[in-house]
Write an enzyme that holds these catalytic residues in place. Structure first.
Site, PDB file in Angstrom:
ATOM      1  N   TYR A 217      20.084 -36.798  38.767  1.00  0.00           N
ATOM      2  CA  TYR A 217      19.878 -35.523  38.069  1.00  0.00           C
ATOM      3  C   TYR A 217      19.759 -34.387  39.068  1.00  0.00           C
ATOM      4  O   TYR A 217      19.442 -34.586  40.238  1.00  0.00           O
ATOM      5  CB  TYR A 217      18.633 -35.582  37.174  1.00  0.00           C
ATOM      6  CG  TYR A 217      17.324 -35.717  37.923  1.00  0.00           C
ATOM      7  CD1 TYR A 217      16.605 -34.592  38.342  1.00  0.00           C
ATOM      8  CD2 TYR A 217      16.792 -36.974  38.210  1.00  0.00           C
ATOM      9  CE1 TYR A 217      15.398 -34.719  39.017  1.00  0.00           C
ATOM     10  CE2 TYR A 217      15.592 -37.107  38.891  1.00  0.00           C
ATOM     11  CZ  TYR A 217      14.902 -35.977  39.288  1.00  0.00           C
ATOM     12  OH  TYR A 217      13.713 -36.101  39.982  1.00  0.00           O
ATOM     13  N   CYS A 218      20.053 -33.171  38.579  1.00  0.00           N
ATOM     14  CA  CYS A 218      19.886 -31.952  39.380  1.00  0.00           C
ATOM     15  C   CYS A 218      19.597 -30.806  38.405  1.00  0.00           C
ATOM     16  O   CYS A 218      19.304 -31.042  37.230  1.00  0.00           O
ATOM     17  CB  CYS A 218      21.110 -31.666  40.240  1.00  0.00           C
ATOM     18  SG  CYS A 218      22.633 -31.416  39.320  1.00  0.00           S
ATOM     19  N   THR A 219      19.701 -29.571  38.858  1.00  0.00           N
ATOM     20  CA  THR A 219      19.308 -28.427  38.029  1.00  0.00           C
ATOM     21  C   THR A 219      20.195 -28.255  36.801  1.00  0.00           C
ATOM     22  O   THR A 219      19.720 -28.190  35.672  1.00  0.00           O
ATOM     23  CB  THR A 219      19.332 -27.132  38.861  1.00  0.00           C
ATOM     24  OG1 THR A 219      18.544 -27.325  40.031  1.00  0.00           O
ATOM     25  CG2 THR A 219      18.785 -25.960  38.061  1.00  0.00           C
ATOM     26  N   GLY A 221      23.670 -29.819  36.772  1.00  0.00           N
ATOM     27  CA  GLY A 221      24.665 -30.883  36.662  1.00  0.00           C
ATOM     28  C   GLY A 221      25.739 -30.900  37.729  1.00  0.00           C
ATOM     29  O   GLY A 221      26.299 -31.962  38.029  1.00  0.00           O
ATOM     30  N   ILE A 248      18.549 -30.623  34.400  1.00  0.00           N
ATOM     31  CA  ILE A 248      17.158 -30.473  33.953  1.00  0.00           C
ATOM     32  C   ILE A 248      17.058 -29.379  32.901  1.00  0.00           C
ATOM     33  O   ILE A 248      16.236 -29.467  31.969  1.00  0.00           O
ATOM     34  CB  ILE A 248      16.241 -30.159  35.150  1.00  0.00           C
ATOM     35  CG1 ILE A 248      16.324 -31.273  36.187  1.00  0.00           C
ATOM     36  CG2 ILE A 248      14.800 -29.963  34.706  1.00  0.00           C
ATOM     37  CD1 ILE A 248      15.709 -30.922  37.527  1.00  0.00           C
TER      38      ILE A 248
END
Length: 622
Positions: A217-219, A221, A248
């Site tokens: 996961y990241c901010t 995508g 997220i």
């Protein structure tokens, strides 16, 4: 024509929106798309960043909510953007001009780039194939998988649950204030300074991920697209890689209470961070360790410029702070009369005098000045390893022209090798004849050694001992150009010695090795993952090098940016044949090395065009 506004327009008047979206797709006409973004965003008064590459776009813009929505409608009209996830958040207008300026929200920047996100700090390494990215899971699916792991834990015990890991693809300053956490699922936080450090972390931790179901996961995508493709490219054991679609941001929209995400989501606009309804603070002050997660003061590490958290009580005007990564890697110096504010680490290592760095007494302290406030970038630091039967002083003299021509971009640091050698002399033919007819007491004396500098080596013949009774000994025979093939011992001693050099004299950006020094540098590059934390560097320059015989050194097996400099077939290098240097270059991954062949002998050329090529290679790391 009526000038009255609709109810929706009246509701949105004065409201601000921040829009994030990306799309990986082939762009047939870059100039046309750039013109569209400039025209559309200018007309709608949108500010922020637009990055356009041959393989897609990455956009973060803000403005009047109604203007942002009109921009979305215009982009949707282009078939290239079919299926794009437009993440729009409403918020207050930017009030902190300093934050807005740092985040790029005081102007519009539309640029053509090679990569939408810079995936690797190694400029020679190719980006992974984005079509091989991990499978998308929407927020509900992502949540459900983590939830299922908890049920598996309850039912089948910890073994099954350990097959699932969460991998955070963000930077340390982001993960400090929030991340996914589940009591029964391990969250791997690489604690990287920048996204381009992630591939190296994956390489070094691949065995922790092999055979696992990886939830990345990241901010928003986009970073997971590239990172998941890179992980999957490692082949067998890395098939089950999944990524949180929409990042997220979409997860928190689906789970306003935060769900399994604890803390705040760092964002790259004037909002700084976005939290859930859960007010729990995960970040802590760099200095006192108390709960704190507000980046709005924009405190930064004085050395690497990474954001750091410093609470109101600890923050000082014009204070210089040192992040935990720079503390870990000892990237510290004495900063004149400026006050360096350090985290509270081991007692007795930091004097109350703010000018003293926390390195142990007697350790050399060579890290370059951060040039705070000057805007001057620091130069590269390159550790130079000399060849067989040389020393730091002689190698420094031989490379004086190179150092002079690189002085604006690099500092060269020279050290003696690990093994001291006895002096060797070749008696003349007459002396040998006379010596053979003499009794031992009448044999010719060795030359005086008072004015001779000691000689050293990185590799020695098997059975060699550093303890020798005499300073001089007679050579076993005439010069043998293949003697380097017999010098196979002493590698472990040299590696231990280099660890100490890096600890005392580091950090270094790269290693330059000449002849036997190049063989050692290549061996270190091959073991870079295992040596992480002890010998950290970003590139190697291998001059007149050759490969050590080792099962680790297969063709294309070394993943490290490298520059290979050696004489061509007509180069008159009597010591190391050009084919040996070519074979060394072939051990590095495809696309990972640059080769410079010259017409000279056993030297490092400093004439044009060779010097220009050397500078071009180094500038990629500035």
């Amino acid at each position: 024509m009526s000038l009255s506004m609709s109810d929706d327009e009246a509701r949105d008047q004065g409201r601000y929106g921040v829009l994030l979206y990306y799309k990986y797709t082939s762009i047939p006409d870059l100039d046309n798309l750039v013109s569209f973004y400039r025209s559309n965003c200018d007309s709608l008064r949108l500010l922020g960043r637009v990055r356009v590459a041959p393989h897609g776009v990455n956009v973060t813009v803000g403005g009047e909510l109604s203007s942002v929505e009109r921009h979305i409608a215009a982009v949707k009209g282009n078939s290239l953007f079919e299926g794009t996830d437009f993440k729009l958040a409403t918020c207050d207008y930017p009030l902190n001009e300093k934050v807005a300026r740092e985040c790029g929200f005081t102007s519009l920047s539309v640029r053509v780039v090679k990569e939408l996100v810079t995936f690797s700090c190694h400029p020679l390494l190719k980006s992974p194939d984005i079509s091989n990215a991990g499978r998308h899971l929407n927020a509900a699916e992502f949540h459900s998988v983590i939830e299922s792991a908890e049920r598996i834990m309850d039912k089948d015990g910890p073994t099954k649950a350990r097959e699932l890991v969460l991998l955070d693809a963000r930077n340390l300053y982001e993960t400090r204030i929030g991340k996914f956490q589940s009591p029964n699922v391990e969250t791997l936080d690489p604690r990287i300074r920048q996204y381009s450090d992630l591939p190296s972390w994956i390489d070094e931790n691949s065995e922790r991920l092999r055979g696992k179901h990886v939830l990345m996961y990241c901010t928003g995508g986009i970073r997971c697209e590239m990172a998941s493709a890179y992980l999957r490219s490692k082949g067998a054991g890395f098939e089950n890689v999944f990524q949180l679609f929409g990042g997220i941001q979409r997860y928190l929209e689906q789970f306003p209470d935060g769900g399994f995400f604890k803390g705040k989501n760092f964002v790259f606009d004037h909002r700084i961070s976005v939290g859930s309804s859960d007010a729990d603070v995960k970040g802590t002050c760099l200095l006192c360790g108390l709960s704190f997660d507000d980046y709005s003061p924009r405190c930064r590490c004085s050395y690497c410029r990474m954001l750091v958290l410093v609470c109101d009580s600890c923050r000082m005007e014009d204070g210089l702070y040192v992040c935990e990564l720079c503390q870990k890697h000892r990237q510290l110096i004495e900063v004149g009369k400026s006050r360096v504010i350090l985290p509270q680490i081991e007692p007795n290592t930091i004097s109350l005098d703010a000018k003293v760095s926390p390195l142990p007494l007697g350790h050399a302290n060579h890290y370059p000045s951060p040039n705070v406030g000057t805007g001057c970038p620091r130069k590269l630091r390159i550790l130079c390893l000399h060849g067989f039967r040389q020393n730091a002083s002689s190698f420094k003299g031989r490379t004086a022209s190179l150092a002079k021509k690189l002085k604006s971009i690099a500092d060269l640091v020279f050290v003696d090798a690990a093994h001291e050698l006895p002096f060797i002399y070749q008696p003349s033919f007459t002396e040998l004849q006379r010596d053979s007819a003499s009794s031992p007491s009448e044999q010719i004396p060795a030359p005086p050694s008072e004015n001779c500098r000691k000689k050293f080596a990185w590799l020695v013949a098997p059975g060699f001992s550093d303890r020798f009774e005499k300073d001089w000994k007679v050579a076993d025979g005439p010069f043998d150009p293949l003697q380097y093939q017999q010098q196979t011992g002493g590698l472990d001693v040299s590696l231990t010695y280099l660890k100490d050099v890096f600890s005392r004299e580091g950090p270094f950006d790269g290693i330059l090795g000449f002849s036997q020094g190049a063989a050692i540098a290549a061996s270190v590059a091959a073991q870079r993952g295992r040596l992480l934390g002890d010998i950290d560097f970003r590139f190697v320059i291998l001059c007149s090098g050759f490969a050590l015989h080792s099962p680790e050194l297969d063709k294309g097996s070394i993943n490290c940016p490298s520059l290979h400099i050696f004489g061509n077939d007509l180069g008159k290098d009597r010591q190391i044949a050009s084919q040996a240097s070519r074979e060394l270059a072939s051990l590095f991954e495809d696309g990972c090395s640059i080769i410079i062949e010259h017409d000279f002998g056993h030297i490092i050329p400093t004439r044009s065009p060779y010097m220009d090529e050397i500078k071009d290679f180094l500038r990629r790391f500035l």
